[in-house]
Design a protein around this motif. Structure first.
Motif, PDB file in Angstrom:
ATOM      1  N   PRO A 214       0.828  -1.217   0.000  1.00 31.25           N
ATOM      2  CA  PRO A 214       0.000   0.000   0.000  1.00 31.25           C
ATOM      3  C   PRO A 214       0.857   1.261   0.000  1.00 31.25           C
ATOM      4  O   PRO A 214       1.887   1.322   0.680  1.00 31.25           O
ATOM      5  CB  PRO A 214      -0.806  -0.115   1.298  1.00 31.25           C
ATOM      6  N   GLU A 215       0.436   2.245  -0.759  1.00 32.33           N
ATOM      7  CA  GLU A 215       1.107   3.545  -0.767  1.00 32.33           C
ATOM      8  C   GLU A 215       0.319   4.518   0.103  1.00 32.33           C
ATOM      9  O   GLU A 215      -0.921   4.479   0.130  1.00 32.33           O
ATOM     10  CB  GLU A 215       1.180   4.101  -2.196  1.00 32.33           C
ATOM     11  N   PRO A 216       0.999   5.408   0.824  1.00 30.76           N
ATOM     12  CA  PRO A 216       0.277   6.413   1.616  1.00 30.76           C
ATOM     13  C   PRO A 216      -0.403   7.429   0.717  1.00 30.76           C
ATOM     14  O   PRO A 216       0.040   7.693  -0.404  1.00 30.76           O
ATOM     15  CB  PRO A 216       1.390   7.062   2.442  1.00 30.76           C
ATOM     16  N   SER A 217      -1.493   8.004   1.197  1.00 27.53           N
ATOM     17  CA  SER A 217      -2.213   9.044   0.466  1.00 27.53           C
ATOM     18  C   SER A 217      -2.200  10.298   1.319  1.00 27.53           C
ATOM     19  O   SER A 217      -2.942  10.413   2.295  1.00 27.53           O
ATOM     20  CB  SER A 217      -3.658   8.600   0.181  1.00 27.53           C
ATOM     21  N   GLU A 218      -1.344  11.232   0.955  1.00 24.81           N
ATOM     22  CA  GLU A 218      -1.123  12.420   1.779  1.00 24.81           C
ATOM     23  C   GLU A 218      -1.843  13.640   1.231  1.00 24.81           C
ATOM     24  O   GLU A 218      -2.036  13.776   0.027  1.00 24.81           O
ATOM     25  CB  GLU A 218       0.385  12.721   1.859  1.00 24.81           C
ATOM     26  N   ASP A 219      -2.239  14.513   2.154  1.00 24.76           N
ATOM     27  CA  ASP A 219      -2.707  15.839   1.776  1.00 24.76           C
ATOM     28  C   ASP A 219      -1.461  16.682   1.515  1.00 24.76           C
ATOM     29  O   ASP A 219      -0.598  16.814   2.384  1.00 24.76           O
ATOM     30  CB  ASP A 219      -3.548  16.451   2.891  1.00 24.76           C
ATOM     31  N   LEU A 220      -1.352  17.256   0.326  1.00 30.21           N
ATOM     32  CA  LEU A 220      -0.118  17.914  -0.097  1.00 30.21           C
ATOM     33  C   LEU A 220       0.020  19.339   0.400  1.00 30.21           C
ATOM     34  O   LEU A 220       1.051  19.971   0.174  1.00 30.21           O
ATOM     35  CB  LEU A 220      -0.020  17.884  -1.622  1.00 30.21           C
ATOM     36  N   GLY A 221      -0.978  19.879   1.062  1.00 30.16           N
ATOM     37  CA  GLY A 221      -0.870  21.222   1.621  1.00 30.16           C
ATOM     38  C   GLY A 221      -0.645  22.268   0.549  1.00 30.16           C
ATOM     39  O   GLY A 221      -1.400  22.363  -0.422  1.00 30.16           O
ATOM     40  N   LEU A 222       0.421  23.050   0.683  1.00 30.82           N
ATOM     41  CA  LEU A 222       0.707  24.124  -0.260  1.00 30.82           C
ATOM     42  C   LEU A 222       1.081  23.613  -1.643  1.00 30.82           C
ATOM     43  O   LEU A 222       1.065  24.386  -2.612  1.00 30.82           O
ATOM     44  CB  LEU A 222       1.830  25.018   0.275  1.00 30.82           C
TER      45      LEU A 222
END
Length: 463
Positions: A214-222
């Motif tokens: 599984p790959e992480p799913s991040e909120d990329l912010g700026l």
């Protein structure tokens, strides 16, 4: 039984399915979905999966990575069209203190701003945006890698800056502006900044074993404006229609054409010959055809949107793996399959609804020096100027409303064409960006630059 001329033939549909089946199998993608658009409507959707029995449809979300940049570019062009910025404005005018202020808005759109390709470590695509709370964290201490405006160097932080410009001038978060100004008007209800069910999971596939991680799913912010979005084949198909024709609720056809015009050559070492970059879109010639669109990737996902503008055929390809299928090649192949299997049926010829005698007078042959051209009348008071033999400069012109025409393609794009008349109202010549076109080669009755020898045309014995 009759068949709608927009429907694809069974053999074409099978060829499309075969292409994505090969891509999914050879690319070892947990799932791969695709759609084809022709003449402004979706005519085919296909999916392949090896993980479970739930075949993804056109409403299943995948992360689309850098296709997000095209959406951000649309927002910037809207600001320009409203007069809130100029593409030649330096970034410093709208976003002071970044250290990259000499780059223009156009530079950032075309990746010629000299900025680094990535933000400083840790790898922004696989870590939360909270690690980069300020633009200084996105750009680092030395944001520039090349002189501003000198070369194309793809930059994710550059689009982070464009997102910040949108927020500054609109006074609202980038994602709110995007939803209000683009997604809602175009009916892209399944395009979001955060995943909404049903959505695919992102996976890494082991290079030497059929195993998944599984790959992480991040909120990329700026960094969101560079790659945050999730979307579907259904929504991206509708977005492709917009990029081909424009939509006055979002961006007019002229501004969309401007996005698709080459603005910078891409790095040949990275993407191969024949590739250029417009304003938020990638441009490539394949097999004599022009394709525009964008690719995208984030850990766990691959995406591509390809549009064959001249044939009005587009393809969307989405997969949920970090690497594997070459989605840009698949997208171009899907477009090519449709174009070659089912050539576009031309619109029926119809006479003009009315004819302007003054305009009709201009139709026919003209000469630039000794080079023969033909001026043809087009619908909506437009004209086309084309060489009569061999290769040469050709262009279409749109009426400017003041008796002149403006070039929309080729060498004469943006140039003014006008008919110059004598005092008695008869046409003397055509003027096109200082080029004089006359009814006869070097017409002695027209103001040919440098003049015409009074002895006129001569035979070999008098030369």
């Amino acid at each position: 039984m009759t068949t709608d001329e927009h429907d694809l033939l069974p053999a074409t549909r099978r060829a499309l399915l075969h292409r994505i089946a090969v891509a999914q199998a050879e690319g070892r993608a947990p799932s791969l979905v695709a759609a084809v658009v022709r003449d402004g409507r979706t005519v085919w959707h296909g999916a392949r999966t090896s993980r479970d029995g739930d075949v993804p449809d056109e409403n299943v979300q995948y992360r689309i990575g850098s296709i997000t940049k095209t959406f951000t570019a649309v927002l910037v062009l809207r600001l320009r069209d409203e007069g809130l910025l100029d593409l030649q404005d330096p970034l410093e005018k709208h976003l002071p203190g970044t250290g990259a202020g000499r780059a223009t808005i156009a530079d950032l759109l075309a990746h010629t701003g000299g900025l680094a390709a990535e933000s400083p470590a840790p790898w922004w695509e696989r870590t939360p945006g909270t690690l980069r709370p300020e633009l200084a964290d996105v750009l680092g201490k030395e944001p520039l890698r090349h002189p501003v405006g000198r070369r194309h160097h793809y930059s994710n932080p550059g689009y982070s800056l464009l997102g910040a410009v949108v927020e500054r001038l609109r006074g609202a978060p980038w994602e709110d502006v995007l939803r209000r100004e683009v997604l809602e008007p175009l009916g892209l209800t399944r395009t979001t900044t955060q995943p909404e069910a049903p959505h695919a999971k992102g996976w890494a596939v082991h290079p030497w074993a059929d195993a998944l991680l599984p790959e992480p799913s991040e909120d990329l912010g700026l960094m969101a404006a560079a790659g945050q979005l999730w979307s579907t084949t259904g929504d991206l198909a509708r977005f492709a229609v917009f990029l081909a024709a424009g939509d006055d609720r979002v961006l007019c056809a002229e501004s969309v054409r401007e996005m698709r015009a080459p603005a910078a050559p891409a790095e040949a070492a990275d993407v191969g010959d024949g590739v250029t970059y417009g304003l938020g879109v990638q441009i490539q010639h394949r097999d004599g055809r022009l394709f525009v669109g964008h690719s995208g990737s984030l850990p766990g996902f691959l995406a591509n949107l390809t549009i064959g503008i001249d044939d009005d055929v587009a393809a969307v390809v989405l997969a949920n793996c970090t690497s594997g299928p070459l989605t840009a090649a698949v997208g171009a192949d899907l477009v090519r399959i449709v174009i070659e299997a089912e050539p576009r049926i031309p619109e029926p010829w119809r006479p003009l609804p009315e004819v302007d005698p003054a305009l009709l007078e201009l139709a026919g042959p003209w000469y630039w020096g000794t080079s023969a051209f033909a001026l043809r009348l087009l619908p909506d008071a437009g004209v086309a100027l084309e060489p009569l033999r061999g290769q040469g400069r050709r262009s279409r012109f749109l009426a400017a409303g003041d008796g002149t025409w403006t070039g929309i393609e080729g060498y004469y794009a943006g140039e003014t064409l006008q008919a110059v008349r004598r005092a008695d109202g008869t046409v003397s010549h055509l003027d096109l960006g200082s080029f004089v076109f006359t009814r006869r080669p070097y017409d002695e009755g027209a103001p040919v630059p440098g003049g015409v020898d009074p002895r006129g045309w001569q035979g070999a014995g008098s030369a």
